[in-house]
Design an enzyme around this catalytic site. Sequence first.
Site, PDB file in Angstrom:
ATOM      1  N   GLY A 219       0.795  -1.236   0.000  1.00  9.16           N
ATOM      2  CA  GLY A 219       0.000   0.000   0.000  1.00  9.16           C
ATOM      3  C   GLY A 219       0.823   1.279   0.000  1.00  9.16           C
ATOM      4  N   ILE A 220       0.360   2.220   0.797  1.00  4.36           N
ATOM      5  CA  ILE A 220       0.994   3.545   0.831  1.00  4.36           C
ATOM      6  C   ILE A 220       2.440   3.438   1.334  1.00  4.36           C
ATOM      7  CG2 ILE A 220       0.868   5.820   1.934  1.00  4.36           C
ATOM      8  CD1 ILE A 220      -2.217   5.501   1.908  1.00  4.36           C
ATOM      9  N   ASP A 262       6.778  -5.480  15.136  1.00  8.58           N
ATOM     10  CA  ASP A 262       5.459  -4.945  15.460  1.00  8.58           C
ATOM     11  C   ASP A 262       5.709  -3.621  16.177  1.00  8.58           C
ATOM     12  OD1 ASP A 262       3.071  -4.258  16.687  1.00  8.58           O
ATOM     13  OD2 ASP A 262       2.429  -6.336  16.881  1.00  8.58           O
ATOM     14  N   ASN A 289       3.995   5.392   9.052  1.00  4.36           N
ATOM     15  CA  ASN A 289       2.891   5.127   8.113  1.00  4.36           C
ATOM     16  C   ASN A 289       1.979   3.992   8.569  1.00  4.36           C
ATOM     17  OD1 ASN A 289       1.554   4.703   5.310  1.00  4.36           O
ATOM     18  ND2 ASN A 289       2.610   2.757   5.731  1.00  4.36           N
ATOM     19  N   ALA A 290       2.521   2.996   9.291  1.00  2.91           N
ATOM     20  CA  ALA A 290       1.715   1.816   9.646  1.00  2.91           C
ATOM     21  C   ALA A 290       0.421   2.256  10.325  1.00  2.91           C
ATOM     22  CB  ALA A 290       2.502   0.899  10.573  1.00  2.91           C
ATOM     23  N   LEU A 298     -19.892   3.675  17.134  1.00  6.91           N
ATOM     24  CA  LEU A 298     -19.447   3.725  18.529  1.00  6.91           C
ATOM     25  C   LEU A 298     -20.373   2.900  19.429  1.00  6.91           C
ATOM     26  CD1 LEU A 298     -17.366   4.753  20.520  1.00  6.91           C
ATOM     27  CD2 LEU A 298     -18.696   6.857  20.765  1.00  6.91           C
ATOM     28  N   ALA A 299     -21.672   2.886  19.072  1.00 12.96           N
ATOM     29  CA  ALA A 299     -22.629   2.117  19.882  1.00 12.96           C
ATOM     30  C   ALA A 299     -22.282   0.621  19.879  1.00 12.96           C
ATOM     31  CB  ALA A 299     -24.045   2.329  19.339  1.00 12.96           C
ATOM     32  N   TYR A 354     -10.656   5.191  14.867  1.00 11.05           N
ATOM     33  CA  TYR A 354      -9.655   5.570  13.864  1.00 11.05           C
ATOM     34  C   TYR A 354      -9.455   7.096  13.857  1.00 11.05           C
ATOM     35  CZ  TYR A 354      -7.507   5.663   9.151  1.00 11.05           C
ATOM     36  OH  TYR A 354      -6.677   5.845   8.068  1.00 11.05           O
TER      37      TYR A 354
HETATM   38  P1  NAI Z   1      -2.558  -1.112   4.358  1.00 12.54           P
HETATM   39  O1  NAI Z   1      -3.443  -1.866   5.285  1.00 12.54           O
HETATM   40  O2  NAI Z   1      -2.572  -1.477   2.915  1.00 12.54           O
HETATM   41  O3  NAI Z   1      -1.036  -1.179   4.872  1.00 12.54           O
HETATM   42  C1  NAI Z   1      -0.692  -0.944   6.220  1.00 12.54           C
HETATM   43  C2  NAI Z   1       0.593  -1.671   6.540  1.00 12.54           C
HETATM   44  O4  NAI Z   1       0.885  -1.445   7.915  1.00 12.54           O
HETATM   45  C3  NAI Z   1       0.464  -3.186   6.343  1.00 12.54           C
HETATM   46  O5  NAI Z   1       1.560  -3.669   5.600  1.00 12.54           O
HETATM   47  C4  NAI Z   1       0.459  -3.718   7.756  1.00 12.54           C
HETATM   48  O6  NAI Z   1       1.015  -5.021   7.877  1.00 12.54           O
HETATM   49  C5  NAI Z   1       1.289  -2.670   8.492  1.00 12.54           C
HETATM   50  N1  NAI Z   1       1.053  -2.711   9.919  1.00 12.54           N
HETATM   51  C6  NAI Z   1      -0.142  -2.781  10.553  1.00 12.54           C
HETATM   52  N2  NAI Z   1       0.036  -2.880  11.875  1.00 12.54           N
HETATM   53  C7  NAI Z   1       1.377  -2.874  12.101  1.00 12.54           C
HETATM   54  C8  NAI Z   1       2.173  -2.962  13.254  1.00 12.54           C
HETATM   55  N3  NAI Z   1       1.624  -3.104  14.477  1.00 12.54           N
HETATM   56  N4  NAI Z   1       3.517  -2.922  13.129  1.00 12.54           N
HETATM   57  C9  NAI Z   1       4.075  -2.820  11.908  1.00 12.54           C
HETATM   58  N5  NAI Z   1       3.376  -2.729  10.772  1.00 12.54           N
HETATM   59  C10 NAI Z   1       2.025  -2.748  10.858  1.00 12.54           C
HETATM   60  O7  NAI Z   1      -2.923   0.403   4.566  1.00 12.54           O
HETATM   61  P2  NAI Z   1      -2.705   1.682   3.611  1.00 12.54           P
HETATM   62  O8  NAI Z   1      -3.964   1.966   2.930  1.00 12.54           O
HETATM   63  O9  NAI Z   1      -1.469   1.543   2.823  1.00 12.54           O
HETATM   64  O10 NAI Z   1      -2.528   2.820   4.714  1.00 12.54           O
HETATM   65  C11 NAI Z   1      -1.274   3.291   5.160  1.00 12.54           C
HETATM   66  C12 NAI Z   1      -1.498   4.456   6.114  1.00 12.54           C
HETATM   67  O11 NAI Z   1      -2.287   5.452   5.475  1.00 12.54           O
HETATM   68  C13 NAI Z   1      -2.266   4.067   7.374  1.00 12.54           C
HETATM   69  O12 NAI Z   1      -1.753   4.806   8.473  1.00 12.54           O
HETATM   70  C14 NAI Z   1      -3.684   4.488   7.064  1.00 12.54           C
HETATM   71  O13 NAI Z   1      -4.430   4.733   8.220  1.00 12.54           O
HETATM   72  C15 NAI Z   1      -3.430   5.758   6.273  1.00 12.54           C
HETATM   73  N6  NAI Z   1      -4.537   6.173   5.412  1.00 12.54           N
HETATM   74  C16 NAI Z   1      -4.946   5.409   4.336  1.00 12.54           C
HETATM   75  C17 NAI Z   1      -5.967   5.871   3.544  1.00 12.54           C
HETATM   76  C18 NAI Z   1      -6.426   5.120   2.336  1.00 12.54           C
HETATM   77  O14 NAI Z   1      -7.317   5.606   1.648  1.00 12.54           O
HETATM   78  N7  NAI Z   1      -5.878   3.960   2.009  1.00 12.54           N
HETATM   79  C19 NAI Z   1      -6.658   7.145   3.822  1.00 12.54           C
HETATM   80  C20 NAI Z   1      -6.152   7.844   4.959  1.00 12.54           C
HETATM   81  C21 NAI Z   1      -5.121   7.358   5.713  1.00 12.54           C
END
Ligand code: NAI
Length: 448
Positions: A219-220, A262, A289-290, A298-299, A354
Amino acid sequence: MTDKYTQFVSQGIGKDLAKKLGLPQPAVLRRYKAGEPLAPGPVLLLGNGNASGADELAAALLGWGLDVRRNALPKEKLGAIIVVLDDVEHPDDLGGPVLTAAQSLRDLVPCARVVTISRTSASAASPAVAAGRQGVDGLLRSLAKELRAGATANGILLGGSAGTTSPSTLGALRFFLSGRSAFVDGQFLTVTTGAGQLPADADKPLNGKVAVVTGAARGIGAAIARTLYRDGARLVVVDIPAAGDHLAAVANEVHGTALQLDITAENAGKRIIDHAMERHGGLDIVIHNAGITRDRLLANMDESRWNSVIGVNIASQLRINEALLESKRFSKAPRIVSVASTSGIAGNRGQTNYAASKGGVIGMVRATAPLLAEGGGSINAVAPGFIETDMTARIPFATREVARRLNSLQQGGQPGDVAEAIAFLASDAAAGISGEVLRVCGQNLVGA
Ligand code: NAI
């Protein structure tokens, strides 16, 4: 993740059909490619700013190889309009330069840019000055909603000691003009100090830096790792052990090292700095980023959903930052960038946990900025809107389609769009920007 609709309506029969039916016609956005010009055409520089500031700015633009105009030529197509409004002292001062810019709006090429440079209203000496300065906010955000064909409008706000040609003002201007800001629209970046340095090599602004990116297996996070690598950084990519294979693949791709960790572990900060020191001899840039979602109204929220989201998305960042800032081995002038979310700004149904965590990221960034200021470090947040990733691919179709189209650019962003904003904020060109939140959301029409 691809947005098949945008591809379909961008050419041929799909284009005609969308036009006839009045359906959204998102443009294919101009994204950064090394070696391409900063702007897709001549740049019109307007304003009633003092002559020397405007001249210096024009000189900087010429130095970047841009074709600069101080007056529009009849019917000439333009790649960008820059409006310098740094001397606005009353709302009456806006009309001159703004209405001059208006005459050229129909001459913008697709994916053109409008950028304003003005002063923050917080530092205004009188209500009239504040009114004039704050007026820029309303007009810029409205103009961004009027532009079409992938064009965007963004603003640079000068606060504190920053001027029109301070390094981070120029850095932000380059970012907004370029394809790096493709999905940033209707936003402001505040430059507060004259700190910062433009890179010697504009295509390698992170040369010599060591960066860690958490959640980088996909992802990102994976896009951030690729973008920082492209920009010259050496990478440590971090993710949970269960994502080890994907993480190793990303590490190979970016010629970096993988750290299976982690981030909620008590000693995560120490593990990160130990790894970076042992394998790369230093640590300059940290990208938090993670993140995870565990959506429920919430309920219906349970303790496990609430706690895991707070634990991963913000508590771990606080703990890691604390450990890094205490460590003598961490850079004296680090660049830290945290990924927040527009949900943490505008709120989102089903995401109280979140949004609390992402609002927390913003609070943390603002409060950490002064702690880094003395050493020349910076910390900022990037708040993505709808981005095409595995996370958003899981949203039910109808909800996803609405969320994806409800922004000024009528499409979701790509992970690389978030990565570009992060790469800019992680560079020394952005050293004069700290404690800020930059949304990468195509100007979400609802809420934020
Ligand atoms: P994703 O779920 O595709 O990737 C997240 C990565 O973080 C995964 O590889 C996962 O294994 C890792 N991760 C999760 N918990 C972890 C931990 N405890 N320790 C180490 N690594 C961990 O998510 P995505 O979409 O790439 O999002 C990345 C960031 O961007 C996140 O913070 C998300 O909240 C934020 N975000 C994403 C949006 C979207 O539209 N996709 C919108 C707004 C924010």
